[in-house]
Design a protein around this motif. Sequence first.
Motif, PDB file in Angstrom:
ATOM      1  N   PHE A  68     146.415  82.213 102.971  1.00 46.72           N
ATOM      2  CA  PHE A  68     146.677  82.331 101.875  1.00 46.72           C
ATOM      3  C   PHE A  68     145.761  81.568 101.172  1.00 46.72           C
ATOM      4  CE2 PHE A  68     150.059  85.877 101.729  1.00 46.72           C
ATOM      5  CZ  PHE A  68     149.594  86.204 102.429  1.00 46.72           C
ATOM      6  N   TRP A  69     145.625  80.289 101.463  1.00 53.90           N
ATOM      7  CA  TRP A  69     145.104  79.561 100.658  1.00 53.90           C
ATOM      8  C   TRP A  69     142.934  79.331 101.334  1.00 53.90           C
ATOM      9  CZ3 TRP A  69     145.293  77.963  95.965  1.00 53.90           C
ATOM     10  CH2 TRP A  69     146.247  76.962  95.602  1.00 53.90           C
ATOM     11  N   CYS A  70     143.211  79.341 102.192  1.00 54.76           N
ATOM     12  CA  CYS A  70     141.464  79.351 102.680  1.00 54.76           C
ATOM     13  C   CYS A  70     141.312  80.485 102.637  1.00 54.76           C
ATOM     14  CB  CYS A  70     141.905  79.293 104.500  1.00 54.76           C
ATOM     15  SG  CYS A  70     142.289  77.753 104.985  1.00 54.76           S
ATOM     16  N   ILE A  71     142.167  82.093 102.678  1.00 57.90           N
ATOM     17  CA  ILE A  71     141.119  82.934 102.196  1.00 57.90           C
ATOM     18  C   ILE A  71     140.759  83.196 100.851  1.00 57.90           C
ATOM     19  CG2 ILE A  71     141.736  85.898 101.659  1.00 57.90           C
ATOM     20  CD1 ILE A  71     143.383  85.731 104.574  1.00 57.90           C
ATOM     21  N   GLY A  72     141.679  82.544  99.705  1.00 60.88           N
ATOM     22  CA  GLY A  72     141.533  82.682  97.948  1.00 60.88           C
ATOM     23  C   GLY A  72     139.901  81.785  98.268  1.00 60.88           C
ATOM     24  N   GLY A  73     140.706  80.925  98.545  1.00 58.30           N
ATOM     25  CA  GLY A  73     139.021  79.991  98.614  1.00 58.30           C
ATOM     26  C   GLY A  73     137.827  80.023  98.997  1.00 58.30           C
ATOM     27  N   MET A  74     137.466  80.655 100.109  1.00 57.66           N
ATOM     28  CA  MET A  74     136.343  81.392 100.895  1.00 57.66           C
ATOM     29  C   MET A  74     136.042  82.408  99.525  1.00 57.66           C
ATOM     30  SD  MET A  74     136.671  81.509 105.085  1.00 57.66           S
ATOM     31  CE  MET A  74     135.446  82.048 105.064  1.00 57.66           C
ATOM     32  N   LEU A  75     136.614  83.670  99.170  1.00 57.33           N
ATOM     33  CA  LEU A  75     136.379  84.551  98.382  1.00 57.33           C
ATOM     34  C   LEU A  75     135.991  83.593  97.212  1.00 57.33           C
ATOM     35  CD1 LEU A  75     136.076  87.019  98.081  1.00 57.33           C
ATOM     36  CD2 LEU A  75     138.445  87.466  97.083  1.00 57.33           C
ATOM     37  N   ALA A  76     136.826  82.476  97.071  1.00 55.54           N
ATOM     38  CA  ALA A  76     136.061  81.930  95.664  1.00 55.54           C
ATOM     39  C   ALA A  76     134.596  81.460  95.836  1.00 55.54           C
ATOM     40  CB  ALA A  76     137.771  80.815  94.908  1.00 55.54           C
ATOM     41  N   CYS A  77     134.286  80.687  96.370  1.00 56.48           N
ATOM     42  CA  CYS A  77     133.192  80.264  97.057  1.00 56.48           C
ATOM     43  C   CYS A  77     132.299  81.942  96.899  1.00 56.48           C
ATOM     44  CB  CYS A  77     133.376  79.138  97.933  1.00 56.48           C
ATOM     45  SG  CYS A  77     134.167  77.758  98.188  1.00 56.48           S
ATOM     46  N   SER A  78     132.731  82.202  97.362  1.00 57.35           N
ATOM     47  CA  SER A  78     131.351  84.100  97.619  1.00 57.35           C
ATOM     48  C   SER A  78     131.157  83.835  96.630  1.00 57.35           C
ATOM     49  CB  SER A  78     132.249  84.591  98.658  1.00 57.35           C
ATOM     50  OG  SER A  78     131.551  85.868  99.234  1.00 57.35           O
ATOM     51  N   LEU A  79     132.862  84.219  95.782  1.00 56.79           N
ATOM     52  CA  LEU A  79     131.942  85.780  94.352  1.00 56.79           C
ATOM     53  C   LEU A  79     131.377  84.376  92.974  1.00 56.79           C
ATOM     54  CD1 LEU A  79     135.606  87.401  93.582  1.00 56.79           C
ATOM     55  CD2 LEU A  79     133.401  88.007  94.573  1.00 56.79           C
ATOM     56  N   VAL A  80     131.690  82.748  93.807  1.00 56.59           N
ATOM     57  CA  VAL A  80     131.346  82.299  92.654  1.00 56.59           C
ATOM     58  C   VAL A  80     129.800  81.908  92.167  1.00 56.59           C
ATOM     59  CG1 VAL A  80     130.756  79.747  91.568  1.00 56.59           C
ATOM     60  CG2 VAL A  80     132.961  80.110  92.284  1.00 56.59           C
ATOM     61  N   VAL A  81     129.028  82.469  94.024  1.00 54.21           N
ATOM     62  CA  VAL A  81     127.268  82.288  94.400  1.00 54.21           C
ATOM     63  C   VAL A  81     127.369  83.668  94.234  1.00 54.21           C
ATOM     64  CG1 VAL A  81     126.480  82.445  95.976  1.00 54.21           C
ATOM     65  CG2 VAL A  81     128.148  80.777  95.827  1.00 54.21           C
ATOM     66  N   TYR A  82     128.295  84.656  94.413  1.00 51.86           N
ATOM     67  CA  TYR A  82     127.382  85.694  93.815  1.00 51.86           C
ATOM     68  C   TYR A  82     127.296  86.182  92.610  1.00 51.86           C
ATOM     69  CZ  TYR A  82     127.085  91.138  94.033  1.00 51.86           C
ATOM     70  OH  TYR A  82     126.444  92.221  94.416  1.00 51.86           O
ATOM     71  N   LEU A  83     128.472  85.908  92.034  1.00 52.16           N
ATOM     72  CA  LEU A  83     128.499  86.546  90.281  1.00 52.16           C
ATOM     73  C   LEU A  83     128.236  85.938  89.440  1.00 52.16           C
ATOM     74  CD1 LEU A  83     132.489  88.482  90.552  1.00 52.16           C
ATOM     75  CD2 LEU A  83     129.577  89.401  90.822  1.00 52.16           C
ATOM     76  N   GLY A  84     128.129  84.660  89.650  1.00 50.96           N
ATOM     77  CA  GLY A  84     127.189  83.144  88.734  1.00 50.96           C
ATOM     78  C   GLY A  84     126.220  82.881  88.808  1.00 50.96           C
ATOM     79  N   LEU A  85     126.292  81.781  90.390  1.00 52.08           N
ATOM     80  CA  LEU A  85     125.308  81.596  90.161  1.00 52.08           C
ATOM     81  C   LEU A  85     123.802  82.447  90.595  1.00 52.08           C
ATOM     82  CD1 LEU A  85     126.875  78.333  92.538  1.00 52.08           C
ATOM     83  CD2 LEU A  85     126.196  78.029  90.465  1.00 52.08           C
ATOM     84  N   GLN A  86     124.180  83.234  91.403  1.00 49.75           N
ATOM     85  CA  GLN A  86     122.841  84.534  91.803  1.00 49.75           C
ATOM     86  C   GLN A  86     122.181  84.880  89.993  1.00 49.75           C
ATOM     87  OE1 GLN A  86     124.506  86.004  95.168  1.00 49.75           O
ATOM     88  NE2 GLN A  86     122.375  85.936  96.583  1.00 49.75           N
ATOM     89  N   PRO A  87     122.884  85.745  89.845  1.00 48.78           N
ATOM     90  CA  PRO A  87     122.294  86.370  88.923  1.00 48.78           C
ATOM     91  C   PRO A  87     121.368  84.955  88.036  1.00 48.78           C
ATOM     92  CG  PRO A  87     124.347  86.524  88.841  1.00 48.78           C
ATOM     93  CD  PRO A  87     124.770  85.756  89.813  1.00 48.78           C
ATOM     94  N   ALA A  88     122.525  83.766  87.783  1.00 49.18           N
ATOM     95  CA  ALA A  88     121.497  82.668  86.788  1.00 49.18           C
ATOM     96  C   ALA A  88     120.285  82.269  87.333  1.00 49.18           C
ATOM     97  CB  ALA A  88     122.461  82.031  86.709  1.00 49.18           C
ATOM     98  N   MET A  89     119.927  82.187  88.645  1.00 48.37           N
ATOM     99  CA  MET A  89     119.459  81.880  89.475  1.00 48.37           C
ATOM    100  C   MET A  89     118.069  83.187  89.439  1.00 48.37           C
ATOM    101  SD  MET A  89     120.784  79.678  92.141  1.00 48.37           S
ATOM    102  CE  MET A  89     119.183  79.332  94.041  1.00 48.37           C
ATOM    103  N   ALA A  90     118.312  84.074  89.786  1.00 45.94           N
ATOM    104  CA  ALA A  90     117.569  85.238  90.116  1.00 45.94           C
ATOM    105  C   ALA A  90     116.510  85.751  88.145  1.00 45.94           C
ATOM    106  CB  ALA A  90     118.318  86.612  89.664  1.00 45.94           C
ATOM    107  N   ALA A  91     117.301  85.047  87.320  1.00 44.30           N
ATOM    108  CA  ALA A  91     116.959  85.406  85.764  1.00 44.30           C
ATOM    109  C   ALA A  91     115.798  84.419  85.741  1.00 44.30           C
ATOM    110  CB  ALA A  91     117.999  85.107  84.431  1.00 44.30           C
TER     111      ALA A  91
END
Length: 139
Positions: free
Chosen positions: A71-94
């Motif tokens: 669960f920790w591995c799954i959650g950590g991987m998902l968190a990394c992916s979501l940070v990039v997808y929802l946070g970093l990618q939109p900021a970089m696109a802007a």
Amino acid sequence: MLAALWAGSVWGVSYLAAPSAFAVLDSTQAGSVVGMMLTREAWLSIVLALLLAVLAWRSADLDAKRRRWLFWCIGGMLACSLVVYLGLQPAMAAIRESAGPAGVRASPQWGTFAALHGVSQLCYLVESVLGAVLVVKSR
């Protein structure tokens, strides 16, 4: 199998496809192609995280410690992916959008873009390591 698919897709996009796109395309085209791949990778991550969590939860042969690790591995991987997808990618696109035809490197926001890109790379590195742990721990 799902853990290997997830980890392999992260490794394939992060360390093979993205650098290859930037090696053969101009940076604007490569950014668009890689952005699309990362978006698809994020959606794949969401689906696989849900499937793996359900499988780990329902698996009768997992002891509590091993299930917690999964669960920790799954959650950590998902968190990394979501940070990039929802946070970093939109900021970089802007930033890319506001840079105009001169490009991001000529923009006064180049430093911010480079920092966001560095954080993104760090997230994918962490996700890659967690993916390796997930593959080993899920066997």
